[in-house]
Write a protein that holds these residues in place. Structure first.
Motif, short mmCIF file in Angstrom:
data_model
loop_
_atom_site.label_atom_id
_atom_site.label_comp_id
_atom_site.label_asym_id
_atom_site.label_seq_id
_atom_site.Cartn_x
_atom_site.Cartn_y
_atom_site.Cartn_z
N LYS A 125 -6.78 -6.27 -9.64
CA LYS A 125 -5.97 -7.09 -9.28
C LYS A 125 -5.79 -8.14 -10.04
O LYS A 125 -5.26 -9.21 -10.59
CB LYS A 125 -4.64 -7.06 -8.80
CG LYS A 125 -3.30 -6.49 -9.17
CD LYS A 125 -2.60 -6.43 -7.40
CE LYS A 125 -2.44 -7.44 -6.92
NZ LYS A 125 -1.40 -7.18 -5.48
N THR A 126 -7.29 -8.92 -9.04
CA THR A 126 -7.39 -10.32 -8.84
C THR A 126 -8.15 -10.85 -10.16
O THR A 126 -8.01 -11.49 -11.24
CB THR A 126 -8.61 -10.96 -7.88
OG1 THR A 126 -7.95 -10.33 -6.76
CG2 THR A 126 -8.80 -12.12 -7.93
N LEU A 174 -4.47 -6.79 2.30
CA LEU A 174 -5.81 -6.22 2.46
C LEU A 174 -6.43 -6.19 3.92
O LEU A 174 -6.80 -5.58 3.95
CB LEU A 174 -6.68 -6.56 1.14
CG LEU A 174 -8.10 -6.10 1.01
CD1 LEU A 174 -7.96 -4.86 1.03
CD2 LEU A 174 -9.00 -7.14 0.16
N ALA A 204 -10.26 -2.34 -1.22
CA ALA A 204 -10.31 -3.20 -2.04
C ALA A 204 -10.72 -3.38 -3.32
O ALA A 204 -10.79 -4.44 -4.08
CB ALA A 204 -11.89 -3.68 -1.14
N GLY A 206 -2.36 -10.71 -2.45
CA GLY A 206 -2.78 -9.48 -1.85
C GLY A 206 -3.56 -10.10 -0.84
O GLY A 206 -4.24 -8.56 -0.29
N SER A 207 -4.09 -10.97 -0.93
CA SER A 207 -5.47 -10.43 0.43
C SER A 207 -5.56 -10.08 1.46
O SER A 207 -5.80 -9.63 2.32
CB SER A 207 -6.24 -12.01 0.01
OG SER A 207 -5.45 -12.92 0.23
N ARG A 231 -8.89 -2.17 -5.70
CA ARG A 231 -7.81 -1.99 -6.12
C ARG A 231 -7.41 -3.32 -5.94
O ARG A 231 -7.05 -4.15 -7.27
CB ARG A 231 -6.73 -1.62 -5.70
CG ARG A 231 -5.34 -1.81 -6.41
CD ARG A 231 -4.51 -1.22 -5.74
NE ARG A 231 -4.49 0.61 -5.25
CZ ARG A 231 -3.16 1.13 -5.56
NH1 ARG A 231 -2.30 1.15 -4.37
NH2 ARG A 231 -3.70 2.80 -5.09
N PHE A 232 -7.24 -3.92 -5.06
CA PHE A 232 -6.73 -4.99 -5.26
C PHE A 232 -8.02 -6.33 -5.53
O PHE A 232 -7.71 -7.52 -7.01
CB PHE A 232 -7.45 -6.21 -3.38
CG PHE A 232 -7.41 -7.81 -2.91
CD1 PHE A 232 -6.23 -8.62 -3.72
CD2 PHE A 232 -8.83 -8.36 -3.14
CE1 PHE A 232 -6.51 -9.89 -3.58
CE2 PHE A 232 -9.05 -9.78 -2.91
CZ PHE A 232 -8.36 -10.76 -2.53
#
Lengths: 582, 573
Positions: free
Chosen positions: A87-88, A18, A81, A14-15, A83-84
């Motif tokens: 998730k991370t 992003l 950011a 997902g990065s 949300r990312f």
């Protein structure tokens, strides 16, 4: 103070997306910042020139719209950011848990449970915070000053030059002062650490101080160290704060230069009020992202350190798993061979860890019944039990269960067969009953009451206000070593596992409790396949067969009687121990 | 609050005041930099003939740009200085509170690490000052100044700003406080659950594997983690809402200020040159006031820490007799226990029940018993750190008390702490004026000098360098040497060999008893290893003497003892 850092942006699923979204959003944001400054400057200029406010409502409106748009975009960026990052964090915690369970036994012991828990909780939090801020900061630091700089260049070259020149100076000073501060901190790191840990060290040693009759006097010492600590800290801080001072100083000084320069050129008439005012409003915005990076320095550092360790750990354990499992046959353990009567045999098994041979080419075919593993400390007793418990994977050799050949014993069908009782069994912070039914969650309270009677805990349970439902372990009622051992026995007993592995189960107990526990074990495990590693010789009388280990190898093997008659390594070992009359 | 915050705020009100003054000056410099810049530009736009007309603003701009950087720097230094001073007080105070209850703390709080937690708490309170108190007060002062400035010009506008800026300085932070208080409790609880599950997973790793419940554990951790992250996300959402609201208000403030100044200009109360000045200044001021909410929402975390620290106080303590009279005793006193009984405050059960015993000088007594039998309590009573509820413990004919520790009695407690300093300094904790020769002599008696001589710094080696340097047995020997330096006639050893392998255990016991040849020794032990070296063996059960006699005597006359001894020495059992 060598700490590895992973300086890159977080590279997780997902990065890419992003960053792909953040870049265009940041460009729109800069446009809004410029629009906001432009319309505000227009409004103020008109008012300054005496235009009635009714005629400039559109400028005021556009200013307000641009202002709102700008912050809305900031929110969207942050939300993306966040949300990312969430998730991370979710992924990392799950991966870490799997890595811990995929690793060999000694991994957790080496790293320490405390450290791993902290890494999973706080370490992941730090990476999360880092993931929330770093991409936005980096992208903004590149895009915002560049675009604003170019725009100001179109309005007034001289102002643009001041702002552009200020950045390298500012960064240079920041780095220089940062380095100076770090050099200073490094130089007195040892002293500093000792001073800052002195208090907690004193608290930990308080009991000892009381018994040494020194606890009252020690208060003076604490006071003295506090003063030293403050002096040392302030000396470092004076330098450490200089780097953010440099940031503020050169930032605001260049704004002042810009303002004064504009003022002089306005007097000359070489520039107009509108562009001058626009530039003045934009100048703080130009420095804002750089200042923010300075503010987040510590969060960034912590995040990078945690990220390096977590990534390394997950990657290592993934690697380990692949290595170890590639030669494990995938064939299911057949129902017949999984039963108790299948023989267990080692064929040239070696365990190597960090260059040490814990087990060295070990081969045997083990009979059923009570098996004793004995030998001096470091002989490989614990390692053998760990291999049998599936917590240590051999580096070479095969393990046979009936007809089935395996590289290691870490598969579910084997776990179904075994119960493992270490020197200090872990007591979960739940009720006594739930601790006992840990291997057999469906067991009824009646079954547990029955087991409690069998293992001699009934009298103790009677003293508990909530009986078997009393909360035990951390935060509840603490058990003595003997009681913990009984709970572990109860667990094994209730789940009816055929194979019981015991690693030095009684050495830490007082001799009377040891005697009682031994009677209980002898009684309840009479018909189990018991494999017991110990240096307590009295257990050997109970054994059907004995393996004597030294330096990771079997040096003697047979029944107690046979070994005594043989007068080999075993005889010498117990002769020394038994015969120590001082 | 009353114990931990107010007194120190009062004590350091001068320094705190200076800190806040610097904070306000920092904000004011930033505001004035933009105000004067705006004014300078507007004034210059009128193209005055004489450049001297803008000379003052030019100098002011430069001055404010410097002071805008200098004041925050000074503010940080003063702030940290105050906080470090307060931290010293906290540490002293905490130590004074904990020191008298050192021996009962663990049982009072049922957790091993209460000291670590509280030590962290007082560190955390540093943040209360730096991140909450100082910025919040600074904001309020700045707010007051701005309002007064507007009030000077125009009362109705002042009321408007009072309300609008009040949203940023008071209303939103207040909301923030209550909302975050709820979130804080929820997050703390969810973190605790996750923490517990991870701890369980790691300590009980093999149990999970063997039980076949690994997937259940993973699912639990995943659920915990998800709910925690969801909760943290709620906090983020509130922050977005809060910040958006404050931005909206601050945008409005800028616009309204512009309209107001324009009105003032039209009325002739102000010059047109200050329109830009006021507008730019308000940008800077609202920016400076926005973090007030962040400062306030930390408060619930501090409240937790304060609660924990207040809990450390014990309302009714078993106060030790302060005015202890030290009598001169014979160089080798006899220990008498006369009908000694003891029970802990909370419970009625007698831990030691009417015990009578005499220990002659130079005698070696081994003390055994199951956990909970009272043997450790007995040792504490003999050392004087506990006082019997009834009966007497005497050295010769004087009642025992803690003042005799280190003079007549020295104790090796169960887990002797070795301090994070050099070996020599650790020994000196036993006796501060010990010379280097004396230190070497006791280390020699503890049979450590052979090892220490091989170390590059000898007795000045740090205990912990590059991780753990000394093995378990060596650490025990250092602790024992620290006890020898006190050179007392009576030595109490509480399970000094726990956790050692048999060979190390045997060697250590020999060393200890060899070095204590002329001393009275009470050895609490859990094995009969070394029983032959002792003069008498005593078993304790339920606070009473269960078995007493010499090793040979017991071996001959007592079946139970014989069974235990044979098991322990590996013959039968």
């Amino acid at each position: 103070m060598k700490r590895t850092r992973n300086r890159g942006l977080p590279r997780y699923a997902g990065s890419g997306l992003l960053h792909g979204l953040l870049i265009p959003l940041t460009i729109i944001e800069v446009a809004a910042i410029i629009a906001q400054a432009f319309f505000l400057a227009r409004a103020v200029t008109f008012l300054f020139k005496g235009t009635p406010i009714a005629e400039i409502w559109s400028d005021v409106g556009f200013f307000f719209l641009a202002f709102i748009l700008r912050y809305m975009i900031t929110h969207v960026q942050t939300m993306l950011a966040e949300r990312f990052a969430a998730k991370t964090a979710r992924m990392l915690r799950n991966e870490l848990m799997r890595a811990y369970f995929g690793s060999h036994l000694f991994f957790i012991q080496q790293k320490g449970v405390g450290h791993l828990v902290t890494l999973t909780m706080d370490g992941v939090d730090q990476v999360k915070t880092y993931a929330e801020i770093i991409s936005i900061r980096m992208i903004k630091t590149f895009i915002v000053p560049a675009v604003i700089g170019v725009y100001i260049f179109t309005l007034d070259v001289a102002s643009a030059v001041i702002l552009v020149v200020a950045v390298p100076i500012l960064i240079m000073f920041m780095i220089l002062l940062g380095k100076a501060a770090k050099a200073m901190a490094d130089k007195q790191y040892e002293t500093y650490k000792r001073l800052s840990n002195h208090f907690i060290d004193s608290l930990k040693g308080l009991e000892t101080l009381v018994f040494l009759g020194r606890s009252k006097k020690h208060a003076e010492k604490i006071n003295q160290v506090n003063t030293d600590y403050r002096t040392a800290t302030m000396r470092t801080l004076k330098v450490a704060f200089l780097s953010s001072f440099a940031l503020d100083f050169f930032g605001s000084l260049s704004i002042a230069f810009v303002a004064v320069g504009l003022g002089l050129r306005l007097i000359e008439g070489s520039v107009d009020l509108l562009p001058a005012l626009t530039i003045l409003i934009l100048a703080p915005e130009y420095f804002a992202p750089i200042k923010q990076v300075g503010k987040d320095y510590h969060a960034t550092l912590d995040g990078q350190v945690a990220m390096a360790e977590i990534d390394g750990l997950i990657a290592d354990q993934g690697q380990n798993k692949n290595d170890l499992h590639q030669h494990t046959p995938l064939a299911e353990l057949s129902e017949a061979s999984s039963r108790l009567n299948a023989t267990l045999a080692f064929d040239d098994v070696t365990v190597e860890l960090n260059g040490n041979h814990l087990l060295n080419h070990m081969s045997f075919e083990m009979q059923k019944g009570w098996i004793g593993i004995i030998g001096p400390s470091g002989s490989g007793k614990s390692s053998l039990i760990s291999v049998l418990a599936g917590r240590l994977q051999p580096t070479s050799g095969t393990i046979r269960i009936g007809d089935d050949e395996r590289a290691a014993l870490d598969f579910p069908e084997w776990f179904d067969q075994i119960a493992y009782i270490p020197q200090q069994p872990y007591i979960f912070p739940v009720s006594l009953a739930d601790n006992i039914r840990f291997y057999a969650p469906d067991a009824t309270d009646e079954q547990i009451e029955g087991i409690v009677g069998q293992i001699g805990l009934a009298d103790f349970v009677k003293t508990l206000p909530n009986g078997i439902h009393e909360h035990i372990g951390e935060g509840g009622r603490m058990l003595s070593g003997g009681q913990e051992q009984r709970v572990a026995i109860a667990r094994a007993l209730l789940s009816d596992k055929p194979i019981i592995l015991l690693d030095e189960p009684t050495a830490h107990l007082d001799v009377e409790t040891e005697y009682e526990i031994k009677q209980v074990m002898r009684d309840v495990f009479a018909h189990k396949h018991v494999i017991l590693a110990t240096h307590r010789l009295h257990w050997m009388n109970e054994m059907d067969d004995i393996y004597m280990l030294d330096a990771g190898q079997i040096v003697d093997h047979g029944t107690h009687q046979a070994l005594i008659e043989k007068q080999g390594a075993y005889y010498e070992f117990i002769h020394w121990k038994g015969g120590r009359k001082l | 609050m009353k114990t931990w915050i107010t007194p120190y705020m009062m004590h350091y009100k001068g320094r705190i005041g200076i800190n806040i003054l610097f904070g306000v000056l920092g904000v004011a410099s930033g505001a004035m930099l933009l105000f004067v810049s705006g004014y300078l530009i507007s004034k210059s736009a009128l193209q005055p003939q004489n450049i001297m007309l803008v000379y003052v603003p030019i100098v002011a701009v430069r001055a404010f740009s410097i002071s805008q950087a200098v004041f925050p720097y000074l503010q940080k230094l003063v702030g940290h200085n105050v906080v470090l001073r307060i931290l010293s007080h906290y540490r002293n105070k905490l130590y004074d509170i904990i020191e008298p209850q050192a021996l009962v703390l663990k049982s009072r709080f049922q957790t091993g690490d209460i000291l670590g937690i509280v030590a962290e708490d007082i560190e955390k309170l540093q943040d209360f000052y730096i991140r909450t108190l100082f910025p919040a007060v600074t904001s309020v002062v700045v707010y007051g100044i701005i309002i007064s400035v507007f009030g000077f010009f125009d009362l109705p506008f002042m009321v408007l700003m009072l309300a609008l800026l009040g949203i940023i300085v008071f209303l939103v932070p207040l909301f923030s406080y209550f909302i975050m208080k709820r979130h804080h409790v929820a997050i703390k609880q969810k973190r605790a659950t996750l923490y517990q599950h991870i701890t369980d997973a790691l300590f009980g790793q093999l149990d999970w594997m063997v039980s076949g419940r690994k997937q259940e554990l993973f699912a639990d951790v995943e659920t915990d983690n998800d709910t925690l992250l969801a909760r943290e996300n709620n906090v983020h959402r509130w922050h977005h809402l809060r910040d958006a609201l404050m931005r909206f208000v601050s945008g409005g403030i800028v616009v309204l200020t512009m309209i107001w100044v324009d009105g003032q200009v039209n009325e002739g109360a102000m010059s047109a040159t200050v329109i830009a000045a006021f507008v730019l200044m308000m940008f800077s001021v609202t920016d400076a006031l926005m973090p007030t909410s962040d400062a306030i929402e930390e408060v619930p975390a501090y409240v937790d820490s304060l609660k924990r620290m207040n809990n450390l106080h014990v309302p009714t303590m078993n106060e030790q007799d302060e005015a202890v009279v030290e009598h001169d005793l014979s160089p080798h006193p006899v220990i008498h226990l006369k009908n000694v009984s003891y029970h802990y405050d909370a419970s009625e059960d007698q831990v030691i029940d009417d015990m009578t015993l005499t220990i002659q000088p130079g005698h070696k007594l081994a003390l055994l018993g199951k956990s909970g039998s009272g043997k450790s309590t007995l040792l504490k009573l003999v050392s004087g750190v506990l006082t019997p509820n009834s009966g007497h413990i005497q050295l010769d004919s004087t009642d025992m008390n803690a003042a005799y520790l280190s003079k007549y009695v020295s104790v090796l407690n169960q887990q002797p702490h070795l301090f994070n300093t050099t070996i020599a300094n650790n020994i000196r904790i036993g006796r501060a004026d010990a010379t280097e020769d004396e230190i070497i002599s006791v280390l020699d008696q503890a049979q450590l000098m052979d090892l220490i001589q091989t170390l590059p710094h000898g007795i000045h080696t740090q205990m912990e360098e590059m991780g753990k340097r000394f093995s378990g047995g060596e650490r025990h020997r250092i602790a024992f040497a620290r006890l020898l330096i006190q050179n007392t006639p009576i030595i109490l050893l509480d399970e000094p060999t726990t956790g050692l392998d048999p060979l190390t255990e045997q060697n250590l016991l020999e060393t200890m008893l060899g070095a204590a040849k002329d001393k009275t020794v009470i050895l609490v032990t859990h094995h009969l290893a070394g029983a032959e070296l002792m003069d008498d063996i005593m078993f304790v059960e339920n606070g009473r003497i269960k078995l007493y006699g010499s090793h040979e005597q017991l071996l001959e006359t007592n079946d139970y003892y014989r069974t235990l001894y044979q098991m322990d020495s590996g013959i039968h059992g």
